[in-house]
Scaffold this motif. Sequence first.
Motif, PDB file in Angstrom:
ATOM      1  N   GLY A 196       0.780  -1.224   0.000  1.00 21.97           N
ATOM      2  CA  GLY A 196       0.000   0.000   0.000  1.00 21.97           C
ATOM      3  C   GLY A 196       0.812   1.274   0.000  1.00 21.97           C
ATOM      4  N   ARG A 197       2.144   1.185   0.108  1.00 21.46           N
ATOM      5  CA  ARG A 197       2.968   2.390   0.101  1.00 21.46           C
ATOM      6  C   ARG A 197       3.719   2.517  -1.220  1.00 21.46           C
ATOM      7  NH1 ARG A 197       2.771   4.805   5.188  1.00 21.46           N
ATOM      8  NH2 ARG A 197       3.425   6.595   3.954  1.00 21.46           N
ATOM      9  N   LEU A 198       4.043   3.757  -1.580  1.00 23.94           N
ATOM     10  CA  LEU A 198       4.709   4.064  -2.848  1.00 23.94           C
ATOM     11  C   LEU A 198       5.972   4.872  -2.580  1.00 23.94           C
ATOM     12  CD1 LEU A 198       1.580   5.384  -4.812  1.00 23.94           C
ATOM     13  CD2 LEU A 198       2.449   3.038  -4.798  1.00 23.94           C
ATOM     14  N   ARG A 199       6.928   4.784  -3.506  1.00 23.30           N
ATOM     15  CA  ARG A 199       8.107   5.626  -3.386  1.00 23.30           C
ATOM     16  C   ARG A 199       8.622   6.008  -4.775  1.00 23.30           C
ATOM     17  NH1 ARG A 199       7.590   6.574   0.473  1.00 23.30           N
ATOM     18  NH2 ARG A 199       8.652   5.396   2.082  1.00 23.30           N
ATOM     19  N   LEU A 200       8.592   7.300  -5.071  1.00 22.59           N
ATOM     20  CA  LEU A 200       9.138   7.833  -6.318  1.00 22.59           C
ATOM     21  C   LEU A 200      10.561   8.306  -6.068  1.00 22.59           C
ATOM     22  CD1 LEU A 200       6.028   9.891  -7.346  1.00 22.59           C
ATOM     23  CD2 LEU A 200       7.180   8.363  -8.954  1.00 22.59           C
ATOM     24  N   ARG A 201      11.464   8.025  -7.028  1.00 15.91           N
ATOM     25  CA  ARG A 201      12.844   8.488  -6.921  1.00 15.91           C
ATOM     26  C   ARG A 201      13.349   8.865  -8.314  1.00 15.91           C
ATOM     27  NH1 ARG A 201      16.787   4.656  -3.697  1.00 15.91           N
ATOM     28  NH2 ARG A 201      18.047   6.550  -3.883  1.00 15.91           N
ATOM     29  N   THR A 202      14.356   9.722  -8.336  1.00 16.29           N
ATOM     30  CA  THR A 202      14.915  10.148  -9.630  1.00 16.29           C
ATOM     31  C   THR A 202      16.127   9.321 -10.040  1.00 16.29           C
ATOM     32  OG1 THR A 202      16.221  11.836  -8.489  1.00 16.29           O
ATOM     33  CG2 THR A 202      14.103  12.522  -9.419  1.00 16.29           C
ATOM     34  N   GLY A 203      16.548   8.375  -9.229  1.00 15.57           N
ATOM     35  CA  GLY A 203      17.689   7.522  -9.561  1.00 15.57           C
ATOM     36  C   GLY A 203      17.957   6.596  -8.398  1.00 15.57           C
TER      37      GLY A 203
ATOM     38  N   LEU B  91      -2.373   0.659  -6.329  1.00 14.52           N
ATOM     39  CA  LEU B  91      -2.214   0.649  -7.784  1.00 14.52           C
ATOM     40  C   LEU B  91      -2.893   1.862  -8.409  1.00 14.52           C
ATOM     41  CD1 LEU B  91      -2.791  -3.120  -8.687  1.00 14.52           C
ATOM     42  CD2 LEU B  91      -0.612  -1.896  -8.608  1.00 14.52           C
ATOM     43  N   ASP B  92      -4.085   2.189  -7.924  1.00 13.58           N
ATOM     44  CA  ASP B  92      -4.773   3.386  -8.411  1.00 13.58           C
ATOM     45  C   ASP B  92      -3.932   4.635  -8.125  1.00 13.58           C
ATOM     46  OD1 ASP B  92      -6.946   1.901  -9.283  1.00 13.58           O
ATOM     47  OD2 ASP B  92      -8.075   2.177  -7.414  1.00 13.58           O
ATOM     48  N   ALA B  93      -3.380   4.695  -6.905  1.00 14.57           N
ATOM     49  CA  ALA B  93      -2.552   5.843  -6.536  1.00 14.57           C
ATOM     50  C   ALA B  93      -1.273   5.879  -7.360  1.00 14.57           C
ATOM     51  CB  ALA B  93      -2.219   5.785  -5.049  1.00 14.57           C
ATOM     52  N   ALA B  94      -0.712   4.713  -7.657  1.00 11.67           N
ATOM     53  CA  ALA B  94       0.511   4.655  -8.456  1.00 11.67           C
ATOM     54  C   ALA B  94       0.263   5.199  -9.864  1.00 11.67           C
ATOM     55  CB  ALA B  94       1.026   3.220  -8.529  1.00 11.67           C
ATOM     56  N   ALA B  95      -0.879   4.849 -10.448  1.00  8.46           N
ATOM     57  CA  ALA B  95      -1.220   5.389 -11.766  1.00  8.46           C
ATOM     58  C   ALA B  95      -1.372   6.907 -11.698  1.00  8.46           C
ATOM     59  CB  ALA B  95      -2.501   4.738 -12.293  1.00  8.46           C
TER      60      ALA B  95
ATOM     61  N   ALA C 172       3.644  12.887 -12.345  1.00  7.74           N
ATOM     62  CA  ALA C 172       5.029  13.075 -12.776  1.00  7.74           C
ATOM     63  C   ALA C 172       5.087  13.529 -14.232  1.00  7.74           C
ATOM     64  CB  ALA C 172       5.817  11.781 -12.598  1.00  7.74           C
ATOM     65  N   LEU C 173       4.209  12.975 -15.057  1.00  9.88           N
ATOM     66  CA  LEU C 173       4.161  13.370 -16.469  1.00  9.88           C
ATOM     67  C   LEU C 173       3.697  14.813 -16.622  1.00  9.88           C
ATOM     68  CD1 LEU C 173       2.473  10.167 -17.964  1.00  9.88           C
ATOM     69  CD2 LEU C 173       4.826  10.915 -18.387  1.00  9.88           C
ATOM     70  N   ALA C 174       2.732  15.193 -15.812  1.00  7.60           N
ATOM     71  CA  ALA C 174       2.114  16.514 -15.959  1.00  7.60           C
ATOM     72  C   ALA C 174       2.892  17.627 -15.272  1.00  7.60           C
ATOM     73  CB  ALA C 174       0.681  16.482 -15.420  1.00  7.60           C
ATOM     74  N   GLY C 175       3.410  17.356 -14.083  1.00  6.22           N
ATOM     75  CA  GLY C 175       4.009  18.433 -13.288  1.00  6.22           C
ATOM     76  C   GLY C 175       5.428  18.206 -12.839  1.00  6.22           C
ATOM     77  N   GLY C 176       6.036  17.079 -13.254  1.00 10.51           N
ATOM     78  CA  GLY C 176       7.412  16.815 -12.869  1.00 10.51           C
ATOM     79  C   GLY C 176       7.520  15.908 -11.654  1.00 10.51           C
ATOM     80  N   MET C 177       8.709  15.362 -11.476  1.00 11.94           N
ATOM     81  CA  MET C 177       8.944  14.396 -10.413  1.00 11.94           C
ATOM     82  C   MET C 177       8.840  15.015  -9.019  1.00 11.94           C
ATOM     83  SD  MET C 177       9.425  11.197 -11.291  1.00 11.94           S
ATOM     84  CE  MET C 177      10.493  10.438 -10.071  1.00 11.94           C
ATOM     85  N   SER C 178       9.346  16.219  -8.851  1.00  8.73           N
ATOM     86  CA  SER C 178       9.366  16.820  -7.510  1.00  8.73           C
ATOM     87  C   SER C 178       7.971  16.937  -6.928  1.00  8.73           C
ATOM     88  CB  SER C 178      10.038  18.187  -7.545  1.00  8.73           C
ATOM     89  OG  SER C 178      11.404  18.061  -7.859  1.00  8.73           O
ATOM     90  N   ARG C 179       7.039  17.457  -7.712  1.00  9.87           N
ATOM     91  CA  ARG C 179       5.666  17.593  -7.229  1.00  9.87           C
ATOM     92  C   ARG C 179       5.051  16.235  -6.930  1.00  9.87           C
ATOM     93  NH1 ARG C 179       2.600  22.219 -10.875  1.00  9.87           N
ATOM     94  NH2 ARG C 179       3.941  23.982 -10.313  1.00  9.87           N
ATOM     95  N   ALA C 180       5.296  15.281  -7.838  1.00 13.13           N
ATOM     96  CA  ALA C 180       4.731  13.944  -7.646  1.00 13.13           C
ATOM     97  C   ALA C 180       5.310  13.288  -6.394  1.00 13.13           C
ATOM     98  CB  ALA C 180       4.997  13.083  -8.869  1.00 13.13           C
ATOM     99  N   MET C 181       6.613  13.467  -6.170  1.00 12.66           N
ATOM    100  CA  MET C 181       7.252  12.896  -4.986  1.00 12.66           C
ATOM    101  C   MET C 181       6.673  13.491  -3.708  1.00 12.66           C
ATOM    102  SD  MET C 181      11.143  12.867  -6.478  1.00 12.66           S
ATOM    103  CE  MET C 181      11.967  12.426  -4.962  1.00 12.66           C
TER     104      MET C 181
END
Length: 211
Positions: free
Chosen positions: A109-116, A172-176, A182-191
């Motif tokens: 249930g948890r997500l983690r976005l990273r740039t590398g 999964l819904d949240a991941a989508a 990230a596509l619309a506003g960039g990684m920083s905002r999404a993170m």
Amino acid sequence: MSNYDGNERILLVVGLGNPGAEYEGTRHNAGFMVIDRLLAGFPAGRFEARHVAQSFVHAGMFRGKPLFLQKPQTFMNLSGLAVAGFARKEGIRPEEILVVSDDLDLPVGRLRLRTGGSDGGHNGLKSVIAELGSASFRRLRVGVGRPAPGGTIDYVLSKFDGAEAERFGLSLDAAAEAVRAALAGGMSRAMNKFNAWAPPAEDEEKTNQSQ
């Protein structure tokens, strides 16, 4: 020297998983399931499906810009062959790729976005890094929880059930949504938004425990 500054446009979103009906719905196929959620959220016919570079690739447009959604069909440990093959074919740089994978170190249930970062012991990510010759692609890790010692292979190839399945479905819904952000506003905002996200049931649990 790389001119990567973390703000490159994302052209390719890759979901990692294993092909075949026997692997559908398993923890290791979280990446595939996020791609499916993304496609379900777009109007019918928006993306054109084709088989290329040992993958199913859906090509379309997002906010007026080209976007590819890829599901490698090489099996997890060879995912990099498909990702690098398609990226080279389309002239896509590692910095323009977002890879979605399952993660044992995150609770369900948890997500983690990273740039590398490193592969974190994930064989699919390890293959992608090796074949691209770079670890500078973005990542979205989807938590599937950690098994008891010694049972990793059976665990990642198992399916969710009960409350855990419900929590995973919400993630999964949240991941989508996180990918679209990230596509619309960039990684920083999404993170900022999704790295702190938790399923409602988890929030309610914490509230009940504090009362």
